[in-house]
Design a protein around this motif. Structure first.
Motif, PDB file in Angstrom:
ATOM      1  N   MET A  89       0.818  -1.170   0.000  1.00  0.00           N
ATOM      2  CA  MET A  89       0.000   0.000   0.000  1.00  0.00           C
ATOM      3  C   MET A  89       0.882   1.261   0.000  1.00  0.00           C
ATOM      4  SD  MET A  89      -3.224   0.494  -0.273  1.00  0.00           S
ATOM      5  CE  MET A  89      -3.847  -1.120   0.093  1.00  0.00           C
ATOM      6  N   GLU A  90       1.995   1.197   0.701  1.00  0.00           N
ATOM      7  CA  GLU A  90       2.922   2.333   0.717  1.00  0.00           C
ATOM      8  C   GLU A  90       3.444   2.633  -0.685  1.00  0.00           C
ATOM      9  OE1 GLU A  90       6.079   2.005   3.603  1.00  0.00           O
ATOM     10  OE2 GLU A  90       4.693   1.236   5.098  1.00  0.00           O
ATOM     11  N   GLN A  91       3.732   1.576  -1.439  1.00  0.00           N
ATOM     12  CA  GLN A  91       4.236   1.756  -2.808  1.00  0.00           C
ATOM     13  C   GLN A  91       3.166   2.393  -3.693  1.00  0.00           C
ATOM     14  OE1 GLN A  91       5.498  -1.845  -4.723  1.00  0.00           O
ATOM     15  NE2 GLN A  91       6.197  -0.806  -6.538  1.00  0.00           N
TER      16      GLN A  91
ATOM     17  N   ASN B  27       2.200   7.526  -6.156  1.00  0.00           N
ATOM     18  CA  ASN B  27       1.069   8.367  -6.550  1.00  0.00           C
ATOM     19  C   ASN B  27       0.219   7.761  -7.670  1.00  0.00           C
ATOM     20  OD1 ASN B  27      -0.420  10.603  -5.970  1.00  0.00           O
ATOM     21  ND2 ASN B  27       0.699  11.948  -7.336  1.00  0.00           N
ATOM     22  N   TYR B  28       0.066   6.458  -7.685  1.00  0.00           N
ATOM     23  CA  TYR B  28      -0.755   5.803  -8.699  1.00  0.00           C
ATOM     24  C   TYR B  28      -2.207   6.277  -8.699  1.00  0.00           C
ATOM     25  CZ  TYR B  28       3.103   2.469  -9.354  1.00  0.00           C
ATOM     26  OH  TYR B  28       4.314   1.894  -9.615  1.00  0.00           O
ATOM     27  N   PRO B  29      -2.817   6.583  -7.547  1.00  0.00           N
ATOM     28  CA  PRO B  29      -4.209   7.063  -7.572  1.00  0.00           C
ATOM     29  C   PRO B  29      -4.397   8.383  -8.307  1.00  0.00           C
ATOM     30  CG  PRO B  29      -3.655   6.277  -5.383  1.00  0.00           C
ATOM     31  CD  PRO B  29      -2.369   6.317  -6.179  1.00  0.00           C
ATOM     32  N   ALA B  30      -3.322   9.123  -8.578  1.00  0.00           N
ATOM     33  CA  ALA B  30      -3.429  10.422  -9.253  1.00  0.00           C
ATOM     34  C   ALA B  30      -4.068  10.307 -10.636  1.00  0.00           C
ATOM     35  CB  ALA B  30      -2.057  11.070  -9.365  1.00  0.00           C
ATOM     36  N   VAL B  31      -3.910   9.182 -11.291  1.00  0.00           N
ATOM     37  CA  VAL B  31      -4.515   9.025 -12.621  1.00  0.00           C
ATOM     38  C   VAL B  31      -6.037   9.020 -12.537  1.00  0.00           C
ATOM     39  CG1 VAL B  31      -2.527   7.808 -13.588  1.00  0.00           C
ATOM     40  CG2 VAL B  31      -4.416   6.499 -12.618  1.00  0.00           C
ATOM     41  N   LEU B  32      -6.565   8.830 -11.336  1.00  0.00           N
ATOM     42  CA  LEU B  32      -8.014   8.799 -11.136  1.00  0.00           C
ATOM     43  C   LEU B  32      -8.557  10.082 -10.529  1.00  0.00           C
ATOM     44  CD1 LEU B  32      -8.130   5.202  -9.678  1.00  0.00           C
ATOM     45  CD2 LEU B  32      -8.659   5.892 -12.014  1.00  0.00           C
TER      46      LEU B  32
ATOM     47  N   PHE C 202     -11.842  11.286 -11.676  1.00  0.00           N
ATOM     48  CA  PHE C 202     -12.933  10.319 -11.527  1.00  0.00           C
ATOM     49  C   PHE C 202     -14.003  10.844 -10.584  1.00  0.00           C
ATOM     50  CE2 PHE C 202     -14.541   6.549  -9.163  1.00  0.00           C
ATOM     51  CZ  PHE C 202     -15.305   6.015 -10.175  1.00  0.00           C
ATOM     52  N   GLY C 203     -13.596  11.372  -9.443  1.00  0.00           N
ATOM     53  CA  GLY C 203     -14.520  11.988  -8.506  1.00  0.00           C
ATOM     54  C   GLY C 203     -15.355  11.036  -7.686  1.00  0.00           C
ATOM     55  N   GLY C 204     -15.052   9.774  -7.701  1.00  0.00           N
ATOM     56  CA  GLY C 204     -15.817   8.809  -6.925  1.00  0.00           C
ATOM     57  C   GLY C 204     -14.942   8.073  -5.937  1.00  0.00           C
ATOM     58  N   GLU C 205     -15.491   7.035  -5.375  1.00  0.00           N
ATOM     59  CA  GLU C 205     -14.763   6.218  -4.412  1.00  0.00           C
ATOM     60  C   GLU C 205     -13.764   5.320  -5.148  1.00  0.00           C
ATOM     61  OE1 GLU C 205     -16.691   4.320  -0.783  1.00  0.00           O
ATOM     62  OE2 GLU C 205     -16.649   2.728  -2.275  1.00  0.00           O
ATOM     63  N   VAL C 206     -12.563   5.204  -4.597  1.00  0.00           N
ATOM     64  CA  VAL C 206     -11.524   4.384  -5.203  1.00  0.00           C
ATOM     65  C   VAL C 206     -11.121   3.306  -4.199  1.00  0.00           C
ATOM     66  CG1 VAL C 206      -9.158   4.367  -6.097  1.00  0.00           C
ATOM     67  CG2 VAL C 206     -10.662   6.289  -6.601  1.00  0.00           C
ATOM     68  N   VAL C 207     -10.960   2.089  -4.671  1.00  0.00           N
ATOM     69  CA  VAL C 207     -10.532   0.985  -3.818  1.00  0.00           C
ATOM     70  C   VAL C 207      -9.107   0.610  -4.219  1.00  0.00           C
ATOM     71  CG1 VAL C 207     -10.967  -1.389  -3.100  1.00  0.00           C
ATOM     72  CG2 VAL C 207     -12.888   0.129  -3.594  1.00  0.00           C
ATOM     73  N   LEU C 208      -8.191   0.731  -3.263  1.00  0.00           N
ATOM     74  CA  LEU C 208      -6.800   0.337  -3.486  1.00  0.00           C
ATOM     75  C   LEU C 208      -6.615  -1.073  -2.954  1.00  0.00           C
ATOM     76  CD1 LEU C 208      -4.960   3.525  -2.170  1.00  0.00           C
ATOM     77  CD2 LEU C 208      -5.631   3.013  -4.512  1.00  0.00           C
TER      78      LEU C 208
ATOM     79  N   VAL D  91      -9.227  11.444  -3.880  1.00  0.00           N
ATOM     80  CA  VAL D  91      -7.913  11.158  -4.467  1.00  0.00           C
ATOM     81  C   VAL D  91      -7.128  12.460  -4.502  1.00  0.00           C
ATOM     82  CG1 VAL D  91      -6.690  10.337  -6.497  1.00  0.00           C
ATOM     83  CG2 VAL D  91      -8.866   9.301  -5.865  1.00  0.00           C
ATOM     84  N   ARG D  92      -6.051  12.509  -3.747  1.00  0.00           N
ATOM     85  CA  ARG D  92      -5.210  13.704  -3.689  1.00  0.00           C
ATOM     86  C   ARG D  92      -3.907  13.454  -4.410  1.00  0.00           C
ATOM     87  NH1 ARG D  92      -6.485  14.443   2.521  1.00  0.00           N
ATOM     88  NH2 ARG D  92      -8.576  15.238   2.290  1.00  0.00           N
ATOM     89  N   VAL D  93      -3.459  14.445  -5.126  1.00  0.00           N
ATOM     90  CA  VAL D  93      -2.210  14.347  -5.869  1.00  0.00           C
ATOM     91  C   VAL D  93      -1.094  14.885  -4.986  1.00  0.00           C
ATOM     92  CG1 VAL D  93      -0.972  15.049  -7.924  1.00  0.00           C
ATOM     93  CG2 VAL D  93      -3.435  14.657  -8.028  1.00  0.00           C
TER      94      VAL D  93
END
Length: 48
Positions: free
Chosen positions: A1-3, A8-13, A16-22, A44-46
């Motif tokens: 999860m740290e990686q 910053n992989y969630p930045a591509v989303l 999206f503006g919705g809920e994201v599951v990592l 999702v924060r950049v």
């Protein structure tokens, strides 16, 4: 999860503006066991 967060992989989303599951899956070579961590994020924060 740290990686996932550190690179910053969630930045591509960010648009999206919705809920994201990592999901982080790990395999331990010594024990032959898998582990899994699941985390929901609402915002999702950049990071810079």
């Amino acid at each position: 999860m740290e990686q996932i967060k550190g690179r910053n992989y969630p930045a591509v989303l960010k648009e999206f503006g919705g809920e994201v599951v990592l999901v982080g899956i790990n395999y331990d070579v010594r024990t032959g066991k898998h582990s899994c961590v699941i985390e929901k994020i609402q915002d999702v924060r950049v990071s810079k």
